[in-house]
Design an enzyme around this catalytic site. Sequence first.
Site, mmCIF file in Angstrom:
data_model
loop_
_atom_site.group_PDB
_atom_site.id
_atom_site.type_symbol
_atom_site.label_atom_id
_atom_site.label_comp_id
_atom_site.label_asym_id
_atom_site.label_seq_id
_atom_site.Cartn_x
_atom_site.Cartn_y
_atom_site.Cartn_z
ATOM 1 N N ASP A 14 0.845 -1.197 0.000
ATOM 2 C CA ASP A 14 0.000 0.000 0.000
ATOM 3 C C ASP A 14 0.883 1.251 0.000
ATOM 4 O OD1 ASP A 14 -3.221 0.499 1.005
ATOM 5 O OD2 ASP A 14 -1.821 2.196 1.079
ATOM 6 N N ASN A 37 -12.945 -3.299 2.667
ATOM 7 C CA ASN A 37 -13.920 -2.213 2.729
ATOM 8 C C ASN A 37 -14.866 -2.359 1.539
ATOM 9 O OD1 ASN A 37 -12.700 -1.006 5.007
ATOM 10 N ND2 ASN A 37 -11.182 -0.004 3.709
ATOM 11 N N GLN A 78 -14.349 2.361 1.288
ATOM 12 C CA GLN A 78 -13.712 1.946 0.030
ATOM 13 C C GLN A 78 -13.447 3.173 -0.839
ATOM 14 O OE1 GLN A 78 -15.865 -1.018 -2.258
ATOM 15 N NE2 GLN A 78 -14.152 -1.320 -3.671
ATOM 16 N N VAL A 85 -11.011 2.757 -3.687
ATOM 17 C CA VAL A 85 -10.633 2.247 -5.011
ATOM 18 C C VAL A 85 -11.592 1.116 -5.346
ATOM 19 C CG1 VAL A 85 -8.827 1.215 -6.427
ATOM 20 C CG2 VAL A 85 -8.205 2.842 -4.630
ATOM 21 N N HIS A 145 -10.262 -5.418 -3.179
ATOM 22 C CA HIS A 145 -8.929 -5.650 -2.627
ATOM 23 C C HIS A 145 -9.042 -6.058 -1.168
ATOM 24 C CE1 HIS A 145 -10.004 -1.376 -2.433
ATOM 25 N NE2 HIS A 145 -9.368 -1.324 -1.276
ATOM 26 N N ILE A 146 -8.122 -6.925 -0.779
ATOM 27 C CA ILE A 146 -7.999 -7.337 0.621
ATOM 28 C C ILE A 146 -6.771 -6.635 1.189
ATOM 29 C CG2 ILE A 146 -7.589 -9.260 2.204
ATOM 30 C CD1 ILE A 146 -8.844 -11.121 0.109
ATOM 31 N N HIS A 147 -6.968 -5.866 2.260
ATOM 32 C CA HIS A 147 -5.826 -5.287 2.974
ATOM 33 C C HIS A 147 -5.242 -6.385 3.861
ATOM 34 C CE1 HIS A 147 -6.887 -0.910 2.316
ATOM 35 N NE2 HIS A 147 -8.085 -1.438 2.149
#
Length: 113
Positions: free
Chosen positions: A30, A86, A93, A95, A99-101
Site C-alpha cells: 500500500d 472495505n 472503500q 478504489v 482488494h484485501i488489505h
Amino acid sequence: MTETLFSKIIDREIPADIVYEDELCLAFRDINPQAPVHILLIPKQPIVKIADATESDQSLLGHLLLKAGEIAREQGYADAFRLVVNNGEEAGQTVFHLHIHILAGREFSWPAG
Ligand code: 5GP
C-alpha cells in the site's frame, strides 16, 4: 467496469512494489501503509466490490484468502495479521476494484475503527 488505479497496476501502467503474483491475483504494498506490513491483494478479474461477487467467483475468493494467509506468513506474520475488505464508499472503500488489505506488524484493537 471502468479502469481504476489497480487495473493500471495490473497492466504495469503505474508502478507498484509487487510482492506476489499469479495468474489470478496480484499483491503489492500500500502506498500509504497503516501498519509495518500493509499489502493489498487484488484479483486480476475486475470485481468492483465484494458485494458484487457471485457464485461463479467462489473459487477465486477462496484463492485470495489462501494467498492472503501465505503472504502474511512470507512476511513473517503467520499467526498475527488482520485482513480488511472495505465494501462501498460509506465503509471506506476508495478504489473500486476489490482488494484485501493484509495488515501486520503492530497491535490491532477491536472493534475496528
Ligand atoms: P480502500 O480505502 O479502497 O479500502 O483502500 C484503497 C487503498 O489503496 C488505500 O489504503 C490506499 O492507500 C491505497 N492506494 C491508493 N492509491 C494507491 C496507489 O497508487 N498505489 C498503491 N500501492 N496503493 C494505493
